[in-house]
Scaffold this motif. Sequence first.
Motif, short mmCIF file in Angstrom:
data_model
loop_
_atom_site.label_atom_id
_atom_site.label_comp_id
_atom_site.label_asym_id
_atom_site.label_seq_id
_atom_site.Cartn_x
_atom_site.Cartn_y
_atom_site.Cartn_z
N SER A 185 0.85 -1.20 0.00
CA SER A 185 0.00 0.00 0.00
C SER A 185 0.89 1.24 0.00
CB SER A 185 -0.90 0.00 1.24
OG SER A 185 -1.62 1.22 1.33
N LEU A 186 0.77 2.05 -1.05
CA LEU A 186 1.51 3.31 -1.19
C LEU A 186 0.54 4.47 -0.97
CD1 LEU A 186 3.46 2.44 -4.47
CD2 LEU A 186 4.20 2.08 -2.10
N HIS A 187 0.95 5.45 -0.18
CA HIS A 187 0.05 6.56 0.12
C HIS A 187 0.85 7.80 0.47
CE1 HIS A 187 -4.37 6.99 0.84
NE2 HIS A 187 -3.98 8.13 1.37
N GLY A 188 0.42 8.95 -0.08
CA GLY A 188 1.04 10.22 0.28
C GLY A 188 0.41 10.80 1.53
N LEU B 6 -6.20 -0.91 5.48
CA LEU B 6 -5.78 -2.01 4.63
C LEU B 6 -4.85 -2.95 5.39
CD1 LEU B 6 -4.99 -0.21 1.23
CD2 LEU B 6 -7.15 -1.23 1.98
N ALA B 7 -3.89 -2.38 6.10
CA ALA B 7 -2.93 -3.20 6.84
C ALA B 7 -3.59 -3.98 7.96
CB ALA B 7 -1.82 -2.31 7.40
N ARG B 8 -4.58 -3.38 8.60
CA ARG B 8 -5.25 -4.04 9.74
C ARG B 8 -6.16 -5.18 9.29
NH1 ARG B 8 -7.85 0.00 11.30
NH2 ARG B 8 -10.03 -0.57 10.96
N LEU B 9 -6.82 -5.03 8.15
CA LEU B 9 -7.87 -5.97 7.77
C LEU B 9 -7.46 -6.99 6.72
CD1 LEU B 9 -10.96 -3.57 7.67
CD2 LEU B 9 -10.21 -5.07 9.53
N ALA B 10 -6.39 -6.74 5.97
CA ALA B 10 -5.99 -7.70 4.93
C ALA B 10 -5.56 -9.00 5.56
CB ALA B 10 -4.88 -7.12 4.08
N ALA B 11 -6.00 -10.11 4.99
CA ALA B 11 -5.69 -11.43 5.55
C ALA B 11 -4.24 -11.83 5.27
CB ALA B 11 -6.65 -12.47 4.98
N GLY B 12 -3.66 -11.36 4.18
CA GLY B 12 -2.29 -11.71 3.83
C GLY B 12 -1.30 -10.71 4.39
N SER B 13 -0.03 -10.86 3.99
CA SER B 13 1.01 -9.95 4.45
C SER B 13 0.85 -8.58 3.80
CB SER B 13 2.40 -10.51 4.12
OG SER B 13 2.57 -10.62 2.71
N VAL B 14 1.20 -7.53 4.54
CA VAL B 14 0.99 -6.15 4.07
C VAL B 14 2.23 -5.31 4.34
CG1 VAL B 14 -0.44 -4.07 4.21
CG2 VAL B 14 -1.47 -6.33 4.59
N GLN B 15 2.63 -4.53 3.35
CA GLN B 15 3.64 -3.49 3.53
C GLN B 15 2.98 -2.15 3.24
OE1 GLN B 15 7.29 -4.03 1.28
NE2 GLN B 15 6.96 -6.25 1.21
N VAL B 16 3.22 -1.17 4.09
CA VAL B 16 2.73 0.19 3.87
C VAL B 16 3.93 1.11 3.72
CG1 VAL B 16 1.46 2.15 4.84
CG2 VAL B 16 0.58 -0.18 5.14
N GLN B 17 3.94 1.90 2.66
CA GLN B 17 4.98 2.91 2.48
C GLN B 17 4.32 4.26 2.28
OE1 GLN B 17 8.54 2.23 0.32
NE2 GLN B 17 8.29 0.00 0.26
N VAL B 18 4.75 5.24 3.05
CA VAL B 18 4.16 6.58 3.04
C VAL B 18 5.14 7.56 2.41
CG1 VAL B 18 3.27 8.46 4.46
CG2 VAL B 18 2.76 6.08 5.07
N LEU B 19 4.64 8.32 1.45
CA LEU B 19 5.44 9.34 0.79
C LEU B 19 5.25 10.67 1.52
CD1 LEU B 19 7.25 10.31 -1.53
CD2 LEU B 19 5.17 10.61 -2.91
N GLU B 20 6.28 11.14 2.17
CA GLU B 20 6.19 12.42 2.89
C GLU B 20 6.00 13.56 1.90
OE1 GLU B 20 9.37 13.11 5.59
OE2 GLU B 20 9.08 11.21 6.67
N GLY B 21 4.97 14.37 2.14
CA GLY B 21 4.66 15.47 1.26
C GLY B 21 3.95 15.05 -0.02
N GLY B 22 3.64 13.76 -0.14
CA GLY B 22 3.03 13.25 -1.36
C GLY B 22 1.53 13.49 -1.42
N GLY B 23 1.04 13.78 -2.61
CA GLY B 23 -0.38 13.98 -2.83
C GLY B 23 -1.05 12.73 -3.35
N HIS B 24 -2.09 12.91 -4.18
CA HIS B 24 -2.93 11.79 -4.60
C HIS B 24 -2.34 10.98 -5.76
CE1 HIS B 24 -6.61 9.53 -4.67
NE2 HIS B 24 -6.84 9.83 -5.93
N VAL B 25 -1.35 11.52 -6.45
CA VAL B 25 -0.83 10.82 -7.64
C VAL B 25 0.69 10.66 -7.53
CG1 VAL B 25 -0.99 10.67 -10.16
CG2 VAL B 25 -2.65 12.04 -8.91
N PRO B 26 1.17 9.84 -6.61
CA PRO B 26 2.62 9.68 -6.45
C PRO B 26 3.34 9.21 -7.71
CG PRO B 26 1.51 8.84 -4.51
CD PRO B 26 0.43 9.16 -5.53
#
Length: 263
Positions: free
Chosen positions: A205-208, A222-242
Amino acid sequence: MPAVTVQTHWIETPQGRLHAQTWTPAKAHPVPIILVHDSLGCVALWRDFPEQLAQASGHPVIAYDRLGFGRSDAHPGHLRPGFVEAEAGEGFAALLAQRTIGPFIVFGHSVGGGMAIACAATHGQRCRGVITESAQAFVEARTVDGIRAAEQQFAEPGQLQRLQRYHGDKAEWVLRAWIDNWLSADFANWHLDQPLAELRCPLLSLHGDQDEFGSLAHPRRLARLAAGSVQVQVLEGGGHVPHRQQPGWVLEAVVGFLRHSIS
Protein backbone atom coordinates in the motif's frame (compact mmCIF):
# COMPACT_ATOMS: atom_id res chain seq x y z
CA MET A 1 17.16 1.76 -20.93
CA PRO A 2 16.02 -1.63 -22.33
CA ALA A 3 13.58 -1.52 -25.22
CA VAL A 4 9.88 -1.95 -24.48
CA THR A 5 7.42 -3.18 -27.11
CA VAL A 6 3.95 -1.59 -27.01
CA GLN A 7 0.86 -3.38 -28.34
CA THR A 8 -2.81 -2.35 -28.48
CA HIS A 9 -5.61 -4.82 -27.78
CA TRP A 10 -9.41 -4.79 -27.86
CA ILE A 11 -11.39 -6.77 -25.30
CA GLU A 12 -14.97 -7.80 -26.07
CA THR A 13 -17.56 -7.71 -23.26
CA PRO A 14 -21.36 -8.06 -23.31
CA GLN A 15 -21.67 -4.31 -22.69
CA GLY A 16 -19.08 -3.08 -25.14
CA ARG A 17 -15.49 -3.17 -26.30
CA LEU A 18 -12.56 -2.25 -24.04
CA HIS A 19 -9.26 -0.71 -25.10
CA ALA A 20 -6.04 -2.11 -23.61
CA GLN A 21 -2.30 -1.72 -24.12
CA THR A 22 0.66 -3.90 -23.16
CA TRP A 23 4.26 -2.78 -22.56
CA THR A 24 6.62 -5.75 -22.82
CA PRO A 25 10.32 -5.46 -21.95
CA ALA A 26 12.96 -7.70 -23.50
CA LYS A 27 13.36 -11.00 -21.60
CA ALA A 28 10.09 -10.29 -19.79
CA HIS A 29 9.05 -12.01 -16.58
CA PRO A 30 6.11 -14.35 -17.29
CA VAL A 31 3.78 -12.69 -14.74
CA PRO A 32 2.26 -9.39 -15.98
CA ILE A 33 1.36 -6.36 -13.87
CA ILE A 34 -2.18 -5.17 -14.65
CA LEU A 35 -2.93 -1.47 -14.03
CA VAL A 36 -6.41 -0.35 -12.91
CA HIS A 37 -7.01 3.38 -13.32
CA ASP A 38 -8.67 5.94 -11.06
CA SER A 39 -12.13 7.55 -11.28
CA LEU A 40 -11.22 10.02 -14.03
CA GLY A 41 -8.43 7.99 -15.58
CA CYS A 42 -7.69 5.87 -18.63
CA VAL A 43 -4.73 4.24 -20.34
CA ALA A 44 -3.47 7.53 -21.77
CA LEU A 45 -3.51 9.24 -18.38
CA TRP A 46 -0.97 6.76 -17.00
CA ARG A 47 1.34 8.63 -19.43
CA ASP A 48 4.83 7.09 -19.43
CA PHE A 49 4.47 5.26 -16.11
CA PRO A 50 3.61 1.85 -17.66
CA GLU A 51 6.76 1.94 -19.78
CA GLN A 52 8.85 3.01 -16.79
CA LEU A 53 7.34 0.22 -14.70
CA ALA A 54 8.01 -2.39 -17.39
CA GLN A 55 11.61 -1.24 -17.71
CA ALA A 56 12.26 -1.09 -13.96
CA SER A 57 10.53 -4.36 -13.03
CA GLY A 58 11.13 -6.55 -16.06
CA HIS A 59 7.43 -7.52 -16.00
CA PRO A 60 5.01 -6.92 -18.86
CA VAL A 61 2.57 -4.15 -17.92
CA ILE A 62 -1.04 -4.15 -19.11
CA ALA A 63 -3.39 -1.17 -18.75
CA TYR A 64 -6.99 -1.04 -19.89
CA ASP A 65 -9.77 1.54 -20.12
CA ARG A 66 -12.76 0.44 -18.09
CA LEU A 67 -16.13 0.57 -19.84
CA GLY A 68 -17.12 4.22 -20.32
CA PHE A 69 -13.55 5.55 -20.09
CA GLY A 70 -10.82 6.52 -22.52
CA ARG A 71 -11.03 4.70 -25.86
CA SER A 72 -13.39 2.00 -24.58
CA ASP A 73 -17.05 2.01 -25.58
CA ALA A 74 -19.56 4.18 -23.76
CA HIS A 75 -21.19 2.72 -20.68
CA PRO A 76 -24.84 1.89 -21.41
CA GLY A 77 -26.15 3.16 -18.08
CA HIS A 78 -25.04 4.37 -14.65
CA LEU A 79 -22.53 2.93 -12.22
CA ARG A 80 -24.26 1.22 -9.31
CA PRO A 81 -23.04 1.42 -5.68
CA GLY A 82 -21.26 -1.96 -5.94
CA PHE A 83 -19.20 -0.92 -8.98
CA VAL A 84 -15.85 -1.18 -7.17
CA GLU A 85 -16.20 -4.87 -6.34
CA ALA A 86 -18.08 -5.64 -9.58
CA GLU A 87 -15.09 -4.78 -11.80
CA ALA A 88 -13.43 -8.05 -10.75
CA GLY A 89 -16.10 -10.04 -12.59
CA GLU A 90 -16.62 -7.64 -15.48
CA GLY A 91 -13.90 -5.84 -17.46
CA PHE A 92 -11.03 -7.30 -15.45
CA ALA A 93 -12.32 -10.87 -15.87
CA ALA A 94 -12.78 -10.31 -19.61
CA LEU A 95 -9.19 -9.06 -19.89
CA LEU A 96 -7.86 -12.15 -18.09
CA ALA A 97 -9.87 -14.51 -20.28
CA GLN A 98 -9.26 -12.92 -23.67
CA ARG A 99 -5.55 -12.23 -23.15
CA THR A 100 -5.13 -15.76 -21.72
CA ILE A 101 -3.54 -14.44 -18.54
CA GLY A 102 -2.59 -16.97 -15.88
CA PRO A 103 -0.79 -15.66 -12.78
CA PHE A 104 -0.83 -11.86 -12.47
CA ILE A 105 0.01 -8.91 -10.23
CA VAL A 106 -2.53 -6.10 -10.02
CA PHE A 107 -1.73 -2.40 -9.39
CA GLY A 108 -4.57 0.06 -8.81
CA HIS A 109 -4.61 3.83 -8.30
CA SER A 110 -7.26 5.56 -6.15
CA VAL A 111 -10.62 3.81 -6.66
CA GLY A 112 -8.65 1.49 -8.92
CA GLY A 113 -6.81 0.43 -5.78
CA GLY A 114 -10.07 -0.75 -4.27
CA MET A 115 -10.85 -2.54 -7.52
CA ALA A 116 -7.39 -4.13 -7.47
CA ILE A 117 -8.06 -5.56 -4.01
CA ALA A 118 -11.43 -6.91 -5.16
CA CYS A 119 -9.79 -8.43 -8.25
CA ALA A 120 -7.05 -10.02 -6.15
CA ALA A 121 -9.61 -11.47 -3.74
CA THR A 122 -11.91 -12.74 -6.50
CA HIS A 123 -9.13 -14.29 -8.57
CA GLY A 124 -7.09 -15.37 -5.57
CA GLN A 125 -5.64 -18.55 -7.05
CA ARG A 126 -4.00 -16.56 -9.86
CA CYS A 127 -3.07 -13.31 -8.10
CA ARG A 128 0.56 -13.21 -6.92
CA GLY A 129 0.41 -9.74 -5.41
CA VAL A 130 -1.56 -6.51 -5.23
CA ILE A 131 -0.25 -2.93 -5.15
CA THR A 132 -2.46 0.00 -4.22
CA GLU A 133 -1.60 3.66 -4.66
CA SER A 134 -3.73 6.28 -2.88
CA ALA A 135 -6.49 3.70 -2.44
CA GLN A 136 -9.68 4.48 -0.52
CA ALA A 137 -10.75 1.73 1.89
CA PHE A 138 -13.95 3.47 3.03
CA VAL A 139 -15.84 6.71 2.52
CA GLU A 140 -14.00 9.35 4.55
CA ALA A 141 -15.04 12.98 5.09
CA ARG A 142 -11.72 14.07 3.57
CA THR A 143 -12.53 12.10 0.40
CA VAL A 144 -16.01 13.62 0.13
CA ASP A 145 -14.67 17.13 0.74
CA GLY A 146 -12.03 16.66 -1.93
CA ILE A 147 -14.63 15.51 -4.44
CA ARG A 148 -16.91 18.46 -3.66
CA ALA A 149 -13.98 20.83 -4.22
CA ALA A 150 -13.17 19.10 -7.52
CA GLU A 151 -16.81 19.40 -8.62
CA GLN A 152 -16.60 23.16 -8.16
CA GLN A 153 -13.35 23.30 -10.14
CA PHE A 154 -14.82 21.32 -13.03
CA ALA A 155 -17.76 23.73 -13.16
CA GLU A 156 -15.39 26.51 -14.22
CA PRO A 157 -15.16 27.37 -17.94
CA GLY A 158 -12.90 25.07 -19.93
CA GLN A 159 -12.36 22.48 -17.22
CA LEU A 160 -14.53 19.77 -18.75
CA GLN A 161 -12.49 20.07 -21.94
CA ARG A 162 -9.53 18.65 -20.00
CA LEU A 163 -11.46 15.38 -19.65
CA GLN A 164 -12.71 15.48 -23.23
CA ARG A 165 -9.11 15.22 -24.44
CA TYR A 166 -9.01 11.70 -23.00
CA HIS A 167 -12.65 10.55 -22.89
CA GLY A 168 -14.19 12.38 -25.85
CA ASP A 169 -17.96 12.72 -25.66
CA LYS A 170 -17.98 10.39 -22.63
CA ALA A 171 -16.34 13.07 -20.46
CA GLU A 172 -19.53 14.28 -18.78
CA TRP A 173 -20.51 10.68 -17.94
CA VAL A 174 -17.02 10.05 -16.46
CA LEU A 175 -17.24 13.14 -14.27
CA ARG A 176 -20.78 12.43 -13.03
CA ALA A 177 -19.98 8.75 -12.43
CA TRP A 178 -17.25 9.84 -10.01
CA ILE A 179 -19.03 12.68 -8.24
CA ASP A 180 -22.56 11.30 -8.08
CA ASN A 181 -21.53 7.88 -6.76
CA TRP A 182 -19.17 9.07 -4.06
CA LEU A 183 -21.55 11.79 -2.85
CA SER A 184 -24.67 9.61 -2.88
CA ALA A 185 -26.36 8.43 0.29
CA ASP A 186 -26.34 4.87 -1.06
CA PHE A 187 -22.53 4.89 -1.16
CA ALA A 188 -21.93 6.53 2.22
CA ASN A 189 -21.34 3.27 4.09
CA TRP A 190 -19.20 1.59 1.44
CA HIS A 191 -15.95 -0.08 2.52
CA LEU A 192 -13.48 -2.75 1.39
CA ASP A 193 -13.63 -4.88 4.55
CA GLN A 194 -14.99 -8.03 2.90
CA PRO A 195 -12.52 -8.19 -0.03
CA LEU A 196 -9.69 -7.47 2.41
CA ALA A 197 -10.78 -10.39 4.59
CA GLU A 198 -10.62 -12.64 1.50
CA LEU A 199 -7.22 -11.37 0.32
CA ARG A 200 -4.48 -13.98 0.58
CA CYS A 201 -1.65 -12.60 -1.55
CA PRO A 202 0.93 -9.99 -0.43
CA LEU A 203 -0.21 -6.35 -0.49
CA LEU A 204 1.85 -3.19 -0.93
CA SER A 205 0.00 0.00 0.00
CA LEU A 206 1.51 3.31 -1.19
CA HIS A 207 0.05 6.56 0.12
CA GLY A 208 1.04 10.22 0.28
CA ASP A 209 0.64 11.88 3.66
CA GLN A 210 -0.81 14.98 1.96
CA ASP A 211 -3.30 13.07 -0.22
CA GLU A 212 -6.25 15.41 -0.75
CA PHE A 213 -8.65 12.50 -1.29
CA GLY A 214 -7.76 10.30 1.68
CA SER A 215 -5.83 10.34 4.94
CA LEU A 216 -3.44 7.71 6.24
CA ALA A 217 -6.46 6.02 7.84
CA HIS A 218 -6.85 4.20 4.50
CA PRO A 219 -3.51 2.35 4.33
CA ARG A 220 -3.79 1.66 8.06
CA ARG A 221 -7.17 0.03 7.51
CA LEU A 222 -5.78 -2.01 4.63
CA ALA A 223 -2.93 -3.20 6.84
CA ARG A 224 -5.25 -4.04 9.74
CA LEU A 225 -7.87 -5.97 7.77
CA ALA A 226 -5.99 -7.70 4.93
CA ALA A 227 -5.69 -11.43 5.55
CA GLY A 228 -2.29 -11.71 3.83
CA SER A 229 1.01 -9.95 4.45
CA VAL A 230 0.99 -6.15 4.07
CA GLN A 231 3.64 -3.49 3.53
CA VAL A 232 2.73 0.19 3.87
CA GLN A 233 4.98 2.91 2.48
CA VAL A 234 4.16 6.58 3.04
CA LEU A 235 5.44 9.34 0.79
CA GLU A 236 6.19 12.42 2.89
CA GLY A 237 4.66 15.47 1.26
CA GLY A 238 3.03 13.25 -1.36
CA GLY A 239 -0.38 13.98 -2.83
CA HIS A 240 -2.93 11.79 -4.60
CA VAL A 241 -0.83 10.82 -7.64
CA PRO A 242 2.62 9.68 -6.45
CA HIS A 243 3.39 7.88 -9.73
CA ARG A 244 3.28 11.28 -11.43
CA GLN A 245 4.67 13.39 -8.58
CA GLN A 246 7.46 11.05 -7.46
CA PRO A 247 7.72 8.22 -10.00
CA GLY A 248 11.16 7.17 -8.81
CA TRP A 249 9.85 6.59 -5.28
CA VAL A 250 6.94 4.52 -6.58
CA LEU A 251 9.13 2.44 -8.89
CA GLU A 252 11.66 1.74 -6.15
CA ALA A 253 8.90 0.67 -3.75
CA VAL A 254 7.23 -1.59 -6.34
CA VAL A 255 10.46 -3.23 -7.51
CA GLY A 256 11.49 -3.89 -3.91
CA PHE A 257 8.09 -5.42 -3.17
CA LEU A 258 8.25 -7.65 -6.24
CA ARG A 259 11.77 -8.78 -5.41
CA HIS A 260 11.09 -9.69 -1.80
CA SER A 261 7.41 -10.66 -1.70
CA ILE A 262 6.49 -12.22 -5.04
CA SER A 263 7.60 -15.78 -5.76
